[in-house]
Design an enzyme around this catalytic site. Structure first.
Site, PDB file in Angstrom:
ATOM      1  N   SER A 278       0.993  -1.219  -0.142  1.00 31.82           N
ATOM      2  CA  SER A 278       0.126  -0.159   0.019  1.00 31.82           C
ATOM      3  C   SER A 278       0.871   1.167   0.043  1.00 31.82           C
ATOM      4  O   SER A 278       0.597   2.088  -0.841  1.00 31.82           O
ATOM      5  CB  SER A 278      -0.971   0.102   1.041  1.00 31.82           C
ATOM      6  OG  SER A 278      -0.389  -0.189   2.242  1.00 31.82           O
ATOM      7  N   HIS A 308      -1.658  -8.710   2.229  1.00 33.70           N
ATOM      8  CA  HIS A 308      -1.440  -7.604   2.847  1.00 33.70           C
ATOM      9  C   HIS A 308      -2.792  -7.159   3.830  1.00 33.70           C
ATOM     10  O   HIS A 308      -2.743  -7.886   4.597  1.00 33.70           O
ATOM     11  CB  HIS A 308      -1.415  -6.377   1.604  1.00 33.70           C
ATOM     12  CG  HIS A 308      -0.691  -5.363   2.269  1.00 33.70           C
ATOM     13  ND1 HIS A 308       0.180  -4.897   3.402  1.00 33.70           N
ATOM     14  CD2 HIS A 308      -0.860  -3.855   1.524  1.00 33.70           C
ATOM     15  CE1 HIS A 308       0.537  -3.670   3.420  1.00 33.70           C
ATOM     16  NE2 HIS A 308      -0.117  -2.984   2.393  1.00 33.70           N
ATOM     17  N   HIS A 354       6.026 -12.547   7.281  1.00 31.17           N
ATOM     18  CA  HIS A 354       6.227 -11.159   6.793  1.00 31.17           C
ATOM     19  C   HIS A 354       7.477 -11.019   5.658  1.00 31.17           C
ATOM     20  O   HIS A 354       8.361 -11.771   5.957  1.00 31.17           O
ATOM     21  CB  HIS A 354       6.577 -10.011   8.115  1.00 31.17           C
ATOM     22  CG  HIS A 354       6.295  -8.676   7.805  1.00 31.17           C
ATOM     23  ND1 HIS A 354       7.409  -8.046   7.233  1.00 31.17           N
ATOM     24  CD2 HIS A 354       5.201  -8.094   7.809  1.00 31.17           C
ATOM     25  CE1 HIS A 354       6.645  -6.633   6.937  1.00 31.17           C
ATOM     26  NE2 HIS A 354       5.633  -6.872   7.525  1.00 31.17           N
ATOM     27  N   ARG A 363       3.786  -4.574  16.442  1.00 30.97           N
ATOM     28  CA  ARG A 363       2.224  -4.148  16.411  1.00 30.97           C
ATOM     29  C   ARG A 363       1.217  -5.161  17.059  1.00 30.97           C
ATOM     30  O   ARG A 363       0.307  -4.924  17.591  1.00 30.97           O
ATOM     31  CB  ARG A 363       1.909  -3.834  14.985  1.00 30.97           C
ATOM     32  CG  ARG A 363       2.700  -2.656  14.380  1.00 30.97           C
ATOM     33  CD  ARG A 363       2.475  -2.523  13.113  1.00 30.97           C
ATOM     34  NE  ARG A 363       2.880  -3.559  12.183  1.00 30.97           N
ATOM     35  CZ  ARG A 363       2.572  -3.773  11.034  1.00 30.97           C
ATOM     36  NH1 ARG A 363       2.042  -2.805  10.142  1.00 30.97           N
ATOM     37  NH2 ARG A 363       3.119  -5.005  10.303  1.00 30.97           N
ATOM     38  N   ASP A 409      -1.827  -8.129  12.029  1.00 30.50           N
ATOM     39  CA  ASP A 409      -3.171  -8.680  11.435  1.00 30.50           C
ATOM     40  C   ASP A 409      -3.638 -10.129  12.445  1.00 30.50           C
ATOM     41  O   ASP A 409      -4.664 -10.505  12.457  1.00 30.50           O
ATOM     42  CB  ASP A 409      -3.323  -8.910  10.251  1.00 30.50           C
ATOM     43  CG  ASP A 409      -2.945  -8.017   9.431  1.00 30.50           C
ATOM     44  OD1 ASP A 409      -3.530  -6.860   9.517  1.00 30.50           O
ATOM     45  OD2 ASP A 409      -2.055  -8.154   8.376  1.00 30.50           O
TER      46      ASP A 409
HETATM   47  N1  AMX Z   1       1.546 -19.365   6.046  1.00 27.27           N
HETATM   48  C1  AMX Z   1       1.966 -20.547   4.882  1.00 27.27           C
HETATM   49  N2  AMX Z   1       2.966 -20.200   4.540  1.00 27.27           N
HETATM   50  C2  AMX Z   1       3.686 -19.094   4.334  1.00 27.27           C
HETATM   51  C3  AMX Z   1       3.221 -18.319   5.481  1.00 27.27           C
HETATM   52  C4  AMX Z   1       1.922 -18.379   6.174  1.00 27.27           C
HETATM   53  N3  AMX Z   1       1.865 -17.472   7.140  1.00 27.27           N
HETATM   54  N4  AMX Z   1       4.057 -17.249   5.395  1.00 27.27           N
HETATM   55  C5  AMX Z   1       5.048 -17.383   4.199  1.00 27.27           C
HETATM   56  N5  AMX Z   1       4.490 -18.805   3.787  1.00 27.27           N
HETATM   57  C6  AMX Z   1       5.273 -19.317   2.606  1.00 27.27           C
HETATM   58  C7  AMX Z   1       5.138 -18.450   1.334  1.00 27.27           C
HETATM   59  O1  AMX Z   1       3.786 -18.537   0.748  1.00 27.27           O
HETATM   60  C8  AMX Z   1       6.278 -18.939   0.420  1.00 27.27           C
HETATM   61  O2  AMX Z   1       5.860 -20.164  -0.306  1.00 27.27           O
HETATM   62  P1  AMX Z   1       6.196 -20.534  -1.657  1.00 27.27           P
HETATM   63  O3  AMX Z   1       7.741 -20.483  -1.748  1.00 27.27           O
HETATM   64  O4  AMX Z   1       5.467 -21.825  -2.042  1.00 27.27           O
HETATM   65  O5  AMX Z   1       5.638 -19.437  -2.411  1.00 27.27           O
HETATM   66  C9  AMX Z   1       7.209 -19.152   1.455  1.00 27.27           C
HETATM   67  O6  AMX Z   1       6.641 -19.347   2.732  1.00 27.27           O
HETATM   68  C10 AMX Z   1       8.475 -18.183   1.663  1.00 27.27           C
HETATM   69  O7  AMX Z   1       7.771 -16.864   1.807  1.00 27.27           O
HETATM   70  P2  AMX Z   1       8.310 -15.771   2.568  1.00 27.27           P
HETATM   71  O8  AMX Z   1       9.765 -15.414   2.129  1.00 27.27           O
HETATM   72  O9  AMX Z   1       8.739 -16.352   4.024  1.00 27.27           O
HETATM   73  O10 AMX Z   1       7.320 -14.612   2.876  1.00 27.27           O
HETATM   74  P3  AMX Z   1       7.102 -13.507   1.680  1.00 27.27           P
HETATM   75  O11 AMX Z   1       7.997 -12.416   1.947  1.00 27.27           O
HETATM   76  O12 AMX Z   1       7.000 -14.276   0.280  1.00 27.27           O
HETATM   77  O13 AMX Z   1       5.605 -13.143   2.167  1.00 27.27           O
HETATM   78  C11 AMX Z   1       3.678 -12.769   3.381  1.00 27.27           C
HETATM   79  C12 AMX Z   1       5.187 -12.430   3.211  1.00 27.27           C
HETATM   80  C13 AMX Z   1       3.308 -11.672   4.543  1.00 27.27           C
HETATM   81  C14 AMX Z   1       2.889 -12.572   2.079  1.00 27.27           C
HETATM   82  C15 AMX Z   1       3.607 -14.290   4.030  1.00 27.27           C
HETATM   83  O14 AMX Z   1       4.341 -14.528   5.034  1.00 27.27           O
HETATM   84  C16 AMX Z   1       2.128 -14.406   4.242  1.00 27.27           C
HETATM   85  O15 AMX Z   1       1.490 -15.044   2.986  1.00 27.27           O
HETATM   86  N6  AMX Z   1       1.519 -14.281   5.319  1.00 27.27           N
HETATM   87  C17 AMX Z   1       0.150 -14.852   5.676  1.00 27.27           C
HETATM   88  C18 AMX Z   1      -0.844 -13.384   5.227  1.00 27.27           C
HETATM   89  C19 AMX Z   1      -0.577 -12.333   5.972  1.00 27.27           C
HETATM   90  O16 AMX Z   1      -0.426 -12.773   7.356  1.00 27.27           O
HETATM   91  N7  AMX Z   1      -0.308 -11.193   5.478  1.00 27.27           N
HETATM   92  C20 AMX Z   1      -0.303  -9.920   6.226  1.00 27.27           C
HETATM   93  C21 AMX Z   1       1.263  -9.245   6.469  1.00 27.27           C
HETATM   94  C22 AMX Z   1       1.076  -8.108   6.994  1.00 27.27           C
HETATM   95  C23 AMX Z   1       0.380  -7.007   6.196  1.00 27.27           C
HETATM   96  O17 AMX Z   1       0.842  -6.568   5.052  1.00 27.27           O
HETATM   97  N8  AMX Z   1      -0.564  -6.537   6.797  1.00 27.27           N
END
Ligand code: AMX
Length: 472
Positions: A278, A308, A354, A363, A409
């Site tokens: 964002s 996000h 994250h 947070r 979150d």
């Molecule tokens: N559950 C399951 N798998 C997860 C995970 C979770 N909470 N967090 C990361 N992973 C997986 C990724 O999907 C990725 O899998 P892939 O290689 O098969 O595609 C792998 O682990 C490596 O990811 P990463 O480098 O650790 O994270 P990222 O920087 O690519 O993504 C985020 C970060 C937040 C999108 C991810 O941790 C996620 O999807 N979390 C759940 C959704 C969430 O809570 N989002 C909110 C974040 C905060 C915000 O912006 N408000």
């Protein structure tokens, strides 16, 4: 003066609030001339020339210094770890979490003015801090609250535009549509059409940003109180209340604890440096000199994604699905099974992980503190606590997750739910209201510093293959 060696220092700083600045670095404060400006714009007017000079000096003296090497992994990995943006209002440390102009969340809770003694910070105070790098006095914050209330009126067409959507439209769609409808009043757009000089861009941007920040809670409350959730029973702004308190009461909540929660909520969701979807989107769109309404609406569209800002909705829905399926008294083993079931069905566990953070999000921690103080026995809070124990080892076991710890979150939904804001699909709108403070603060500085059109270079896979073979 060096700063942050212990929170005990902070009580001393309280008395000097409004006289110090942390503009010069993320963890350093410098003594500034004391300011008696009650008006935020005048305060900025004084600061801008010195920051413009600072940027010029950095360009001249360090313009050719290398910040790191770009690897193919970074290009393919969504630019993770690639330093490529200037973002003045906050800085994120992977282990320590966010600092707003050098101040961590606990530090903000100590030094920013509150509505009640020892209470949560007023978001207006954080806005002042983000914009000026100075901790405001209570008088400055009160003046800003009053200014925001004055700017909060909404043209009728905004409501009609939202009403034109199907009642079932997602609250984020309604909210973003409302922000787009507000755009017709953009001072920046009008000034640009009249041929405003670029040195004055920040002033029109400031006008739009302050109005936008003032207006978004009213639009958000309209979305919430509309036909989807509350049959269109709208509650007007209360002229005696601060920004966060007013937002809570316009949503229909008047318990002192919910007002405090909203002040904390709005404060901590404002800003998370510049690279998140964002913030980056707002900054990118703004770099084309799109006005703040256009830029912020774009940012909201990014916030509405489940990876996000929509994650706060997803977390509560997921927790409720656990309770529906297994009951509130679910055992640790059953909870582990449920987490694995989620992962095995190809989904993420919302609220964990994250892109930058590598420890528990502060947070999350401050919301946990709030819950421990006000709702320690709430069954959903206890579920969140249990998840804190169960999820990280499982995500670690997966082997690929870089950060198994909870993010912001993972917690917000159960707090809101406890006080009666149970409609999870609305949660990202709350996040959006708060984000207006951070994104708009940076947009004002983008214009004040004359930051350029953002235009990174992209390449094709073929280009990468050729380039890498040549270098190998
Ligand atoms: N559950 C399951 N798998 C997860 C995970 C979770 N909470 N967090 C990361 N992973 C997986 C990724 O999907 C990725 O899998 P892939 O290689 O098969 O595609 C792998 O682990 C490596 O990811 P990463 O480098 O650790 O994270 P990222 O920087 O690519 O993504 C985020 C970060 C937040 C999108 C991810 O941790 C996620 O999807 N979390 C759940 C959704 C969430 O809570 N989002 C909110 C974040 C905060 C915000 O912006 N408000």
């Amino acid at each position: 003066m060096s700063f942050f060696r212990g929170l005990s220092t902070l009580s001393k700083l309280r008395s000097r609030a409004g006289q110090q600045s942390c503009l010069s670095g993320s963890v350093r404060w410098i003594q500034m001339q004391s300011s008696s400006n009650l008006d935020l714009r005048s305060e900025l007017q004084e600061l801008i020339p010195e920051q413009q000079e600072r940027l010029k000096k950095i360009k001249k003296e360090y313009g050719k210094v290398q910040l790191g090497n770009i690897t193919v992994d970074m290009v393919l990995g969504g630019m993770r770890g690639m330093t490529g943006l200037l973002w003045e209002t906050s800085l994120l440390d992977p282990d320590e979490g966010i600092r707003f102009r050098g101040l961590s969340i606990p530090e903000c809770q100590k030094v920013l003015p509150a509505a009640i003694p020892g209470g949560e910070p007023l978001p207006e105070g954080l806005l002042w801090l983000l914009l000026t790098g100075k901790v405001p006095s209570k008088e400055q914050v009160d003046a800003l609250s009053a200014e925001l209330r004055q700017r909060a009126s909404i043209p009728e067409h905004v409501y009609k535009t939202i009403d034109a959507l199907p009642v079932t439209a997602h609250p984020m769609t309604q909210f973003c549509t409302g922000v787009m409808a507000l755009q017709v009043q953009s001072e920046f757009q009008k000034a640009y059409e009249k041929g405003i000089h670029k040195s004055k861009y920040w002033e029109a941007t400031y006008e739009d940003c302050l109005s936008l920040i003032a207006q978004v809670p009213v639009v958000a409350a309209y979305v919430y109180r509309g036909l989807m959730f509350k049959n269109g029973q709208i509650i007007p702004l209360d002229d005696s209340l601060d920004y966060g308190g007013n937002f809570a009461q316009m949503l229909g909540f008047d318990s002192p604890e919910m007002l405090e929660l909203m002040r904390l909520y709005v404060t901590i969701h404002t800003d998370h440096e510049g690279g998140n979807v964002s913030a980056h989107t707002g900054h990118l769109v703004g770099s084309a000199l799109s006005d703040p309404y256009l830029s912020f609406a774009a940012a909201l569209n990014g916030l509405a994604g489940p990876l996000h800002g929509l994650a706060n909705q997803e977390v509560l829905l997921w927790i409720k699905s656990v309770v529906d399926e297994c009951g509130e008294n679910i055992s640790t083993e059953q909870l582990k099974d449920y987490v694995w079931k989620t992962l095995n069905s190809g989904k993420v566990v919302p609220g964990f992980g994250h892109g930058v953070l590598r420890k528990t999000d502060p947070r999350y921690s401050c919301q946990r503190e709030f819950a421990l103080k006000h709702l320690p026995n709430d069954p959903l809070f206890q579920m969140v606590s249990k998840l804190y124990e169960v999820v990280p080892p499982i995500l670690t076991e997966l082997g690929k997750v870089k950060n198994p710890w909870p993010n912001v979150d993972a917690h917000s939904g159960v707090l809101l739910n406890y006080y009666g804001l149970t409609e999870a699909r609305f949660y990202t709108v709350l996040f959006g209201v708060s984000r207006s403070l951070g994104i708009c603060s940076q947009l004002i500085w983008d214009r004040a510093l004359g930051l350029p059109l953002e235009r990174p270079k992209s390449v094709t896979m073929e280009w990468l293959e050729k380039f890498c073979k040549k270098g190998a």
